[in-house]
Write an enzyme that holds these catalytic residues in place. Structure first.
Site, PDB file in Angstrom:
ATOM      1  N   TYR A  81      51.791  38.685  58.698  1.00  0.00           N
ATOM      2  CA  TYR A  81      52.497  38.762  57.423  1.00  0.00           C
ATOM      3  C   TYR A  81      51.978  39.866  56.512  1.00  0.00           C
ATOM      4  CZ  TYR A  81      55.576  35.169  58.829  1.00  0.00           C
ATOM      5  OH  TYR A  81      56.561  34.505  59.510  1.00  0.00           O
ATOM      6  N   ALA A 118      54.241  34.344  67.914  1.00  0.00           N
ATOM      7  CA  ALA A 118      53.319  33.438  67.220  1.00  0.00           C
ATOM      8  C   ALA A 118      53.450  33.635  65.713  1.00  0.00           C
ATOM      9  CB  ALA A 118      51.895  33.725  67.670  1.00  0.00           C
ATOM     10  N   LYS A 119      53.513  32.539  64.985  1.00  0.00           N
ATOM     11  CA  LYS A 119      53.610  32.630  63.523  1.00  0.00           C
ATOM     12  C   LYS A 119      52.192  32.587  62.964  1.00  0.00           C
ATOM     13  CE  LYS A 119      56.538  30.670  59.894  1.00  0.00           C
ATOM     14  NZ  LYS A 119      57.204  31.839  59.368  1.00  0.00           N
ATOM     15  N   ILE A 120      51.598  33.764  62.907  1.00  0.00           N
ATOM     16  CA  ILE A 120      50.192  33.942  62.545  1.00  0.00           C
ATOM     17  C   ILE A 120      50.119  34.623  61.176  1.00  0.00           C
ATOM     18  CG2 ILE A 120      48.112  35.285  63.194  1.00  0.00           C
ATOM     19  CD1 ILE A 120      48.655  33.019  65.083  1.00  0.00           C
TER      20      ILE A 120
END
Ligand code: PPE
Length: 305
Positions: free
Chosen positions: A164, A158-160
């Site tokens: 980051y 998942a690009k959450i």
């Protein structure tokens, strides 16, 4: 400072960038659960701008949200139309597009039930992600002391936004030590990925990627694998160690923002002859041909604006 265009898309409408805001009590700001994508639009040979692999990015966007049980209140078709319309509105023929889905400000506390979900899409000109000359000269990379979180401590596909925090620590460390980018290992010490890119090496003619156990499944990575196979290049996926990279003939990073960038040094070991290698150069050209509409076989990857 980035010069953002005057307009962005916010919850179904175009809104002036300087008035597009949210409360300081926005849930996603406190706990880092917002989903996002990075997408590029290119001026093509067809005389029109095209968004590259928009469908794949929007499907990953919706999947990232779904994994957190966040309901994006727009359909895939509505999101597609929003991206296309925004490029027209801001009148950019080359752009980086950033959709973001986030929780509203109704309440704080960890339970995300009953929170509203908002979506904004911004577009701006974002040139050379890893610095001018990175594409031709290549970059210097340092192995990070921060490991990429493993699959048991969260969601790795998942690009959450929250993920980051880890990428930012790695990037800060590497750049403050004088390098261009960080390479993150997994918690067992095997190569995972860059702070914002996937990695490939070339060894004895084969293109090898680290088994993507805890890395983001990059769309550029997938694109480069398909293009390499088209060129008759063998592609392997296996566990890689730091010394596999030190002793590779070539290495490069892939990502939407970074594109295909040669790595010429890792931890002060020169990779190959310290220049962009022939396989990397061939894949850079194939990638440029695909995004700029010069590869008729790949027309389905382009959404014309
Ligand atoms: N790994 C990470 C951690 C990552 O952030 C990216 C994209 C990739 C791999 C490559 O994924 P893809 O773009 O689908 O090929 N990083 C995005 C964010 C960059 C940023 O600084 O913001 C990007 O390249 O758009």
């Amino acid at each position: 400072m980035t010069q953002y265009p005057d307009w962005l898309w916010y919850d179904g409408k175009f809104v002036e960038t300087h008035t597009a805001s949210t409360s300081v009590l926005t849930h996603s700001l406190h706990y880092g659960v917002s989903v996002f994508e990075g997408i590029r639009a290119y001026r093509t040979e067809l005389g029109k701008t095209a968004i590259f692999r928009l469908d794949a990015h929007l499907r990953r966007f919706i999947a990232s949200a779904r994994a957190f049980r966040m309901h994006i209140p727009f359909t895939l078709n509505e999101l597609t139309a929003a991206h296309v319309a925004l490029i027209g509105k801001v009148q950019l023929d080359e752009a980086y597009l950033r959709p973001l889905g986030f929780y509203g400000a109704e309440k704080l506390g960890l339970l995300t039930k009953d929170l509203s979900v908002h979506v904004m899409v911004a577009a701006w000109a974002w040139a050379a992600y890893l610095g001018e000359g990175a594409m031709t000269r290549g970059i210097r990379v340092k192995t990070s002391s921060f490991a990429r979180p493993n699959a048991s401590s969260g969601l790795t596909r998942a690009k959450i936004s929250g993920t980051y925090a880890n990428s930012i620590l790695a990037k800060l460390e590497a750049t403050e030590d004088g390098y261009d980018e960080a390479l993150l290992l997994d918690s067992q010490g095997y190569v995972a990925e860059g702070s914002g890119e996937n990695l490939f090496i070339v060894r004895g003619g084969a293109l090898i990627e680290p088994e993507p156990a805890c890395a983001l499944l990059g769309i550029t990575r997938e694109t480069v694998i398909e293009l390499a196979q088209d060129l008759g290049q063998k592609v392997q996926s296996r566990r890689l160690t730091r010394d596999d990279v030190y002793n590779a003939d070539e290495a490069f990073f892939t990502g939407t923002a970074a594109e295909v960038v040669p790595i010429v040094e890792l931890d002060r070991r020169t990779i190959g002859d310290g220049k962009c290698g022939p396989v990397t150069a061939r894949l850079q050209r194939a990638y440029a041909d695909a995004v700029r509409g010069r590869d008729p076989k790949r027309a389905e990857w382009l959404t014309l604006v």
